[in-house]
Design an enzyme around this catalytic site. Structure first.
Site: not given
Ligand SMILES: C[C@H](O)c1c(Cl)cncc1-c1cnc2c(c1)CCCN2C(N)=O
Length: 412
Positions: A31-32, A38, A57, A156
Site C-alpha cells: 500500500g501507499r 507499507v 511502514k 484521523d
Molecule cells: C501501515 C498500516 O496501517 C498497516 C499496519 Cl501498521 C499493519 N498491517 C497492515 C497495514 C496496512 C497495509 N495496507 C493497507 C492498510 C493497512 C490500510 C488500507 C490500505 N492498505 C492497502 N494495502 O491498500
C-alpha cells in the site's frame, strides 16, 4: 556530527541493524498512503524477530520531524490489544528515512466494507455473524478509550485505519487501531497540503465543528468519526459521502459540500441542538451559505436510517448511533459512556473474534507494482485486490462447503 570521534562513529554504524538486513521486503509493497508506503515483510532467517508477517511502514519524507518524533515516542509507550503495536523503529542514516515495524494485519474496514458493498451489487450474500458490527464497534471503542485515557487523540479515524487481524495471526479477528496521528503534520486541524498527500484527503469522517473552524482536536471529534464508521458498517455506504475535487488547494477547514451532505442526512442544527454553534469561527460562512437551514427541516438521522436501511429509531443500535452523531460535541458520549450503552449489554454480546469463527471471505492484500503516479494506483482507490476476484474465490470455496454440507445431510 563532527563531535563524535570518527572511530566511535564507525563502530556504531557497523553495529546498527539495518532494516534491509533484517527484513525481506523487495516487491512486497502492499500500500501507499498519505503516510508513505507499507510493505508486508518476513524476518530474514538471520534476524532475531519471531516468525510471522510484519508491516514495515516507510514514513514519507526524510528526517525526524518534531511531530513524527513525538508520535513515535508515544507509540512506543502505548500497549493495548486494540491498538497496533510498534515493534521497532529503524532510522536509515544514509537516506535519513524512518521505518516503523508493526505486526501485520491482513484486513482493514475499508477493504472489508468494499467487499460487502460489491457482494450486494452482485446479489451474492456474504455470511457474517449477527454480532459482526457490534464486535467491531466494541473493540474500536475499547482501543479509543485506552488512547483517550492516555490523552492521545487519534485525529484521523476512518475505515482504512481500523485493521483486523487475519487467520494466520494468533489474534484472528481482533481489531487494531492504526495510523495514530502520524498522518498529521500539524497538531492544529489544518488539512495537510495535498502536494505531500498523494491520496485525496476525505472529509467524510470530519466532525462538523472541525468543518466550522474549531481550533483544536478533542476526544469528541474521534467519537464522531466512530459514529460515521458504525453507520458505514451497517449500510456498507459512507454516511456522509461527498464527491471531492481532486485538487483541494485551500487549507481552509470550511467545506461547504461536506456540510451540505451532513445537513441533508442529519437536518440543520437548531439553537437548542447546539448552543455554541454561533461562536465557531466559520459561523458567518455557514449563515451566508445556508441561512436558517429551513430547507433541511424535515431531514433527520432517524429518517435517513429508516429509509435507507429500514432501521427502527427505537433500536439500541440506532440509539447509540444517534448519540455518537450528536451535532454538538458536548452531547457526544465519551468512549467509556459509549461502551456502557445498552447496545453492548444485550444479546448477541460482542465477540473477541469479530468473525466469530465464520470463514473470513476477504482475500489477502496483493502486492502492488511501483507504478507510483498512475491513476489506477491502488492507493488512490486504496484497493489492493480487485474485490470481485476475492468475491469469486469466496463464492467457489463457499459453494463447495455448502454442497458438502448438503451431501452430509442427505447421508445422515
Ligand atoms: C501501515 C498500516 O496501517 C498497516 C499496519 Cl501498521 C499493519 N498491517 C497492515 C497495514 C496496512 C497495509 N495496507 C493497507 C492498510 C493497512 C490500510 C488500507 C490500505 N492498505 C492497502 N494495502 O491498500
Amino acid at each position: 556530527r563532527a563531535w563524535m570521534d570518527a572511530d566511535f562513529r564507525r563502530q556504531l554504524s557497523a553495529r546498527r541493524e539495518r532494516v534491509e538486513d533484517a527484513f525481506e521486503f523487495e516487491g512486497r509493497k502492499v500500500g501507499r498512503g498519505s503516510y508513505g508506503q507499507v510493505f508486508k515483510t518476513k524476518p530474514r532467517s538471520c534476524a532475531d524477530a519471531p516468525a510471522g508477517d510484519y508491516a514495515l511502514k516507510q514514513i514519507e519524507g526524510s528526517g525526524l520531524s518534531m511531530s513524527a518524533c513525538r508520535e513515535i515516542a508515544l507509540l512506543r509507550e502505548l500497549k493495548h490489544p486494540n491498538v497496533i503495536s510498534l515493534k521497532q523503529v529503524y532510522l536509515a542514516h544514509e537516506t535519513r528515512q524512518i521505518w516503523l515495524l508493526f505486526d501485520y494485519a491482513e484486513h482493514d474496514l475499508w477493504r472489508m466494507i468494499n467487499f460487502h458493498a460489491s457482494a450486494k451489487k452482485c446479489n451474492s450474500q456474504v455470511s457474517l455473524p449477527p454480532n459482526f458490527t457490534k464486535s467491531i464497534m466494541h473493540q474500536i471503542l475499547c482501543g479509543i478509550h485506552y488512547l483517550h485515557s492516555n490523552w492521545v487523540l487519534h485525529r484521523d479515524l476512518k475505515p482504512a485505519n481500523i485493521l483486523v487481524m487475519g487467520t494466520t495471526s494468533p489474534e484472528r479477528g481482533r481489531v487494531k487501531i492504526a495510523d495514530l496521528g502520524l498522518a498529521r503534520l500539524f497538531h492544529q486541524p489544518l488539512t495537510p497540503l495535498t502536494e505531500i498527500d498523494p491520496v485525496v484527503v476525505t472529509f467524510w469522517y470530519r466532525a462538523p465543528e472541525l468543518l466550522l473552524g474549531a481550533r483544536h482536536y478533542t476526544k469528541a471529534i474521534d467519537l464522531w468519526a466512530i459514529g460515521c464508521i458504525m453507520a458505514e458498517l451497517i449500510t456498507d455506504k459512507p454516511l456522509f459521502y461527498c464527491k471531492q475535487e481532486e485538487d483541494i488547494k485551500t487549507s481552509s477547514p470550511y467545506n461547504r459540500d461536506q456540510l451540505e451532505r451532513i445537513f441533508s442526512v442529519m437536518g440543520f442544527p437548531s439553537q437548542q441542538d447546539w448552543r455554541d454553534l454561533p461562536h465557531l469561527p466559520k459561523y458567518g460562512d455557514l449563515v451566508r451559505n445556508f441561512g436558517t437551514g429551513q430547507q433541511y427541516a424535515r431531514f433527520s438521522l432517524g429518517r435517513h436510517m429508516s429509509r435507507s436501511f429500514g432501521m427502527s429509531e427505537t433500536s439500541p443500535e440506532f440509539r447509540l448511533l444517534s448519540r455518537l452523531l450528536a451535532m454538538d460535541p458536548l452531547r457526544r458520549p465519551s468512549a467509556r459512556e459509549a461502551l456502557e450503552d445498552r447496545y453492548f449489554l444485550e444479546e448477541p454480546r460482542p465477540a473477541a473474534d469479530v468473525f466469530n469463527g465464520f470463514d473470513i471471505p476477504y482475500g489477502k492484500r496483493d502486492f502492488i507494482s511501483d507504478s507510483s503516479d498512475n491513476k489506477d494506483d491502488p492507493a488512490r482507490q486504496q484497493q489492493s485486490q480487485p474485490v470481485h476476484a476475492s468475491l469469486q474465490q469466496y463464492q467457489q470455496s463457499h459453494q463447495q462447503a455448502l454442497l458438502l454440507q448438503q451431501q452430509q445431510q442427505q447421508l445422515s
